[in-house]
Write a protein that holds these residues in place. Structure first.
Motif, PDB file in Angstrom:
ATOM      1  N   THR A  61       0.899  -1.386   0.180  1.00 24.47           N
ATOM      2  CA  THR A  61      -0.298  -0.421   0.387  1.00 24.47           C
ATOM      3  C   THR A  61       1.324   1.315   0.227  1.00 24.47           C
TER       4      THR A  61
ATOM      5  N   ASN B   4      -5.803   4.423  -4.659  1.00 24.56           N
ATOM      6  CA  ASN B   4      -6.073   4.386  -3.476  1.00 24.56           C
ATOM      7  C   ASN B   4      -6.979   5.773  -3.373  1.00 24.56           C
TER       8      ASN B   4
ATOM      9  N   VAL C 234      -2.223  -1.611  -3.964  1.00 27.57           N
ATOM     10  CA  VAL C 234      -3.384  -0.344  -3.812  1.00 27.57           C
ATOM     11  C   VAL C 234      -2.358   0.450  -3.799  1.00 27.57           C
TER      12      VAL C 234
ATOM     13  N   THR D 224       0.949   5.758  -1.531  1.00 24.46           N
ATOM     14  CA  THR D 224       0.488   7.023  -1.818  1.00 24.46           C
ATOM     15  C   THR D 224       1.412   7.563  -3.278  1.00 24.46           C
TER      16      THR D 224
END
Length: 183
Positions: free
Chosen positions: A33, A83, A57, A35
Protein backbone atom coordinates in the motif's frame (compact mmCIF):
# COMPACT_ATOMS: atom_id res chain seq x y z
CA UNK A 1 5.19 -14.86 0.84
CA UNK A 2 3.19 -12.75 3.15
CA UNK A 3 5.30 -9.58 3.32
CA UNK A 4 3.43 -6.32 3.91
CA UNK A 5 4.80 -2.93 2.78
CA UNK A 6 2.61 -0.07 3.94
CA UNK A 7 2.70 3.71 4.36
CA UNK A 8 5.49 4.74 1.99
CA UNK A 9 5.39 6.93 -1.11
CA UNK A 10 6.89 4.04 -3.13
CA UNK A 11 6.52 0.44 -2.00
CA UNK A 12 9.48 -1.05 -3.91
CA UNK A 13 11.93 1.05 -5.93
CA UNK A 14 14.60 -0.41 -8.20
CA UNK A 15 17.14 1.68 -10.10
CA UNK A 16 20.37 1.00 -11.94
CA UNK A 17 22.53 3.01 -14.29
CA UNK A 18 25.07 0.59 -15.84
CA UNK A 19 24.82 0.16 -19.61
CA UNK A 20 23.12 -3.12 -20.44
CA UNK A 21 22.16 -3.75 -16.83
CA UNK A 22 18.76 -4.91 -15.66
CA UNK A 23 16.47 -4.80 -12.67
CA UNK A 24 14.38 -7.80 -11.62
CA UNK A 25 11.50 -8.14 -9.14
CA UNK A 26 9.56 -11.29 -8.29
CA UNK A 27 6.93 -11.69 -5.58
CA UNK A 28 4.68 -14.58 -4.62
CA UNK A 29 2.20 -12.87 -2.32
CA UNK A 30 1.80 -10.22 0.33
CA UNK A 31 0.64 -6.65 -0.17
CA UNK A 32 1.89 -3.15 -0.94
CA UNK A 33 0.00 0.00 0.00
CA UNK A 34 1.67 3.23 -1.16
CA UNK A 35 0.75 6.87 -1.61
CA UNK A 36 2.54 7.15 -4.97
CA UNK A 37 3.83 3.99 -6.71
CA UNK A 38 3.54 0.35 -5.67
CA UNK A 39 6.52 -1.05 -7.62
CA UNK A 40 8.85 1.29 -9.53
CA UNK A 41 11.64 0.21 -11.91
CA UNK A 42 13.80 3.00 -13.29
CA UNK A 43 16.53 1.90 -15.69
CA UNK A 44 17.30 4.46 -18.38
CA UNK A 45 20.04 2.36 -20.02
CA UNK A 46 18.85 -1.19 -19.37
CA UNK A 47 15.81 -3.41 -18.96
CA UNK A 48 13.35 -4.48 -16.27
CA UNK A 49 11.42 -7.64 -15.44
CA UNK A 50 8.61 -7.49 -12.88
CA UNK A 51 6.64 -10.60 -11.89
CA UNK A 52 4.06 -9.69 -9.27
CA UNK A 53 1.64 -11.79 -7.27
CA UNK A 54 1.47 -9.02 -4.66
CA UNK A 55 -1.79 -7.14 -4.06
CA UNK A 56 -1.08 -3.44 -4.67
CA UNK A 57 -3.11 -0.41 -3.60
CA UNK A 58 -1.56 2.81 -4.94
CA UNK A 59 -2.39 5.54 -7.45
CA UNK A 60 0.22 3.98 -9.75
CA UNK A 61 0.51 0.23 -9.27
CA UNK A 62 3.53 -0.85 -11.32
CA UNK A 63 5.74 1.59 -13.22
CA UNK A 64 8.73 0.71 -15.42
CA UNK A 65 10.63 3.42 -17.28
CA UNK A 66 13.49 1.76 -19.14
CA UNK A 67 15.90 2.07 -22.04
CA UNK A 68 16.03 -1.44 -23.48
CA UNK A 69 12.73 -3.16 -22.78
CA UNK A 70 10.44 -4.33 -20.01
CA UNK A 71 8.41 -7.41 -19.17
CA UNK A 72 5.67 -7.03 -16.59
CA UNK A 73 3.50 -9.96 -15.51
CA UNK A 74 0.82 -10.05 -12.84
CA UNK A 75 -0.82 -13.26 -11.68
CA UNK A 76 -2.41 -14.99 -8.71
CA UNK A 77 -3.20 -12.50 -5.96
CA UNK A 78 -1.34 -9.70 -7.77
CA UNK A 79 -4.33 -7.40 -8.09
CA UNK A 80 -3.83 -3.66 -8.56
CA UNK A 81 -6.23 -1.04 -7.22
CA UNK A 82 -5.98 2.73 -7.00
CA UNK A 83 -6.33 4.49 -3.68
CA UNK A 84 -8.92 6.88 -5.18
CA UNK A 85 -11.48 6.37 -7.95
CA UNK A 86 -10.29 7.66 -11.32
CA UNK A 87 -6.71 8.31 -10.18
CA UNK A 88 -3.47 6.95 -11.61
CA UNK A 89 -2.47 3.98 -13.77
CA UNK A 90 -2.48 0.28 -12.90
CA UNK A 91 0.54 -0.67 -15.04
CA UNK A 92 2.69 1.89 -16.85
CA UNK A 93 5.71 0.91 -18.93
CA UNK A 94 7.77 2.74 -21.53
CA UNK A 95 11.03 1.94 -23.29
CA UNK A 96 13.11 4.52 -25.12
CA UNK A 97 15.54 2.20 -26.91
CA UNK A 98 15.48 -0.98 -28.94
CA UNK A 99 13.84 -3.23 -26.35
CA UNK A 100 10.26 -4.45 -26.42
CA UNK A 101 7.60 -3.75 -23.81
CA UNK A 102 5.55 -6.80 -22.85
CA UNK A 103 2.66 -6.58 -20.37
CA UNK A 104 0.66 -9.65 -19.29
CA UNK A 105 -2.29 -8.91 -17.02
CA UNK A 106 -3.14 -12.10 -15.13
CA UNK A 107 -4.65 -10.49 -12.03
CA UNK A 108 -7.45 -7.93 -11.95
CA UNK A 109 -6.76 -4.21 -12.23
CA UNK A 110 -9.27 -1.83 -10.64
CA UNK A 111 -11.62 -4.52 -9.36
CA UNK A 112 -12.13 -2.73 -6.05
CA UNK A 113 -11.08 0.85 -6.92
CA UNK A 114 -10.57 1.78 -10.54
CA UNK A 115 -7.87 4.18 -11.67
CA UNK A 116 -7.78 6.57 -14.61
CA UNK A 117 -5.97 4.01 -16.84
CA UNK A 118 -5.61 0.24 -16.53
CA UNK A 119 -2.51 -0.33 -18.69
CA UNK A 120 -0.38 2.23 -20.53
CA UNK A 121 2.47 0.66 -22.55
CA UNK A 122 4.69 2.35 -25.10
CA UNK A 123 8.01 2.44 -26.90
CA UNK A 124 9.62 5.50 -28.40
CA UNK A 125 12.53 3.61 -29.97
CA UNK A 126 12.41 0.59 -32.27
CA UNK A 127 10.94 -1.90 -29.78
CA UNK A 128 7.46 -3.38 -30.08
CA UNK A 129 4.57 -3.35 -27.60
CA UNK A 130 2.68 -6.51 -26.65
CA UNK A 131 -0.22 -6.44 -24.18
CA UNK A 132 -2.25 -9.49 -23.20
CA UNK A 133 -4.98 -9.88 -20.61
CA UNK A 134 -6.49 -12.92 -18.91
CA UNK A 135 -7.91 -10.91 -15.99
CA UNK A 136 -10.36 -8.01 -15.94
CA UNK A 137 -9.38 -4.36 -16.20
CA UNK A 138 -11.71 -1.72 -14.75
CA UNK A 139 -10.65 1.89 -15.37
CA UNK A 140 -11.74 5.12 -17.00
CA UNK A 141 -9.54 4.10 -19.98
CA UNK A 142 -8.75 0.38 -20.08
CA UNK A 143 -5.64 0.10 -22.29
CA UNK A 144 -3.46 2.78 -23.90
CA UNK A 145 -0.75 1.69 -26.33
CA UNK A 146 1.72 3.31 -28.70
CA UNK A 147 4.90 2.15 -30.38
CA UNK A 148 7.87 3.45 -32.32
CA UNK A 149 7.84 0.18 -34.29
CA UNK A 150 5.76 0.32 -37.47
CA UNK A 151 4.86 -3.41 -37.27
CA UNK A 152 4.83 -6.28 -34.79
CA UNK A 153 2.76 -4.68 -32.02
CA UNK A 154 -0.20 -6.51 -30.53
CA UNK A 155 -3.00 -6.30 -28.00
CA UNK A 156 -4.78 -9.53 -27.07
CA UNK A 157 -7.77 -9.00 -24.79
CA UNK A 158 -8.84 -12.25 -23.14
CA UNK A 159 -10.92 -10.79 -20.31
CA UNK A 160 -13.35 -7.98 -19.57
CA UNK A 161 -12.24 -4.37 -20.07
CA UNK A 162 -14.79 -2.38 -18.11
CA UNK A 163 -15.57 1.26 -17.33
CA UNK A 164 -17.32 1.08 -13.96
CA UNK A 165 -20.52 3.08 -13.56
CA UNK A 166 -20.46 4.22 -17.18
CA UNK A 167 -17.67 6.74 -16.52
CA UNK A 168 -15.35 5.39 -19.15
CA UNK A 169 -13.36 7.23 -21.78
CA UNK A 170 -12.16 4.33 -23.97
CA UNK A 171 -11.79 0.59 -23.67
CA UNK A 172 -8.68 0.38 -25.87
CA UNK A 173 -6.87 3.47 -27.14
CA UNK A 174 -4.17 2.77 -29.75
CA UNK A 175 -2.10 5.87 -30.45
CA UNK A 176 0.18 4.70 -33.27
CA UNK A 177 0.22 2.44 -36.33
CA UNK A 178 1.33 -1.16 -36.54
CA UNK A 179 -0.95 -2.81 -33.96
CA UNK A 180 -2.96 -6.01 -34.30
CA UNK A 181 -5.77 -6.07 -31.74
CA UNK A 182 -7.64 -9.26 -30.84
CA UNK A 183 -10.71 -9.13 -28.63
Amino acid sequence: GTSIVNGFSTGVRMTQSANGGFVYFNSTGGSITATGIGINADNAVGSATIESQTAIVAPNGIRATVGTGATITTSGGGTINSNAVGTGTGIFSTSSGSGNVNVAVGAAIGGSTRGATGVNASTTGTGTVTISTTAAITANTGIVASSGAATGNSINVGALVNAANGGGVAGILVQSAGFTTTV
